[in-house]
Design an enzyme around this catalytic site. Sequence first.
Site, PDB file in Angstrom:
ATOM      1  N   LYS A 152       0.847  -1.198   0.000  1.00  0.00           N
ATOM      2  CA  LYS A 152       0.000   0.000   0.000  1.00  0.00           C
ATOM      3  C   LYS A 152       0.877   1.241   0.000  1.00  0.00           C
ATOM      4  O   LYS A 152       2.062   1.210   0.352  1.00  0.00           O
ATOM      5  CB  LYS A 152      -0.933   0.024   1.209  1.00  0.00           C
ATOM      6  N   ASP A 202      -1.819  -1.553  11.302  1.00  0.00           N
ATOM      7  CA  ASP A 202      -2.467  -1.405  10.003  1.00  0.00           C
ATOM      8  C   ASP A 202      -2.778  -2.732   9.316  1.00  0.00           C
ATOM      9  O   ASP A 202      -3.128  -2.762   8.141  1.00  0.00           O
ATOM     10  CB  ASP A 202      -1.641  -0.515   9.074  1.00  0.00           C
TER      11      ASP A 202
END
Length: 298
Positions: A27, A149
């Site tokens: 990401k 995360d």
Amino acid sequence: MYGYFAKIRITAKKIYNNIMKQNAYAKINLTLEIVGKRSDGLHNIESVFQEISLCDKIEIEKNNTLDIKFIPQIDTKKSTAHTSSEIFFKKTRIREHAKIRIKKNIPIRSGLGGGSSDAATTLLLLNKLFMYPMKNDELIKIGETIGSDVSFFFLGGTALVEGKGNRVRLINPVKKLYVLLVIPSFSFSTKDSYSQINGFKFDTTNSTKKLISILEKKKYDLSEIENCLHNDFEKMYLSVDKNFTSTLRNLEQKTSKKFHLTGSGSVLFALFNNISEAKQAQTKLKTTGVKTILTETR
């Protein structure tokens, strides 16, 4: 979060009866704002996470013992894949274990979320391999104990991430863009960076809210997205780290393109509408010996 689990069930490939493989995608942070410190010592964030095509490749099969290897071998005593696997087998009390092979393509300590993505994908694959002994929310809770995360990587796509990183909500996806990643010779420790940022005060930019508002429109230009790109760690490094500042300025001078930090670093990225422009910028940087990876949004 349940839509992502359905996606995994479709895309995880069986090579034969008990062997599966799945990509663990990286990401970038299109925005990353530190909005406060929590009572547990962690920080609250507002961030737009964007999944990209760069990925680690995970292959898994049943085995008598837990056997995890990285290709190439990474320098870590215990990876997130180890931790997630150990918790999975402890909670499910399954006597069999797994042989796991991870082809590592995502740079470590880069801000690209490779370790968190490996953890989430490993949990999803183990759960499928052993016929779903755990519910979706149980896997998510395990993920939260491994990394702030990890929750995002159960969903992927484009998402608003809040709290310590565990509150995730899908938002309107970013249109297909090409992403040029630059991997500097230096790296930053996430723990040290968050400790260091305690001493800094940042003006409220509302970059995350502004970006979400743009993505809600049916039509928008790349320039509108670029105007919202923001990272509080980037602002901090520019004020305290001459090496980072010099690297960033050199990239922008060579390509005439704005680069931004992802996560707490150290990878920098630039966005492009078409692949030819991205390749031109990549070629300019390769002549200087800078390591780059060209990928795209998912």
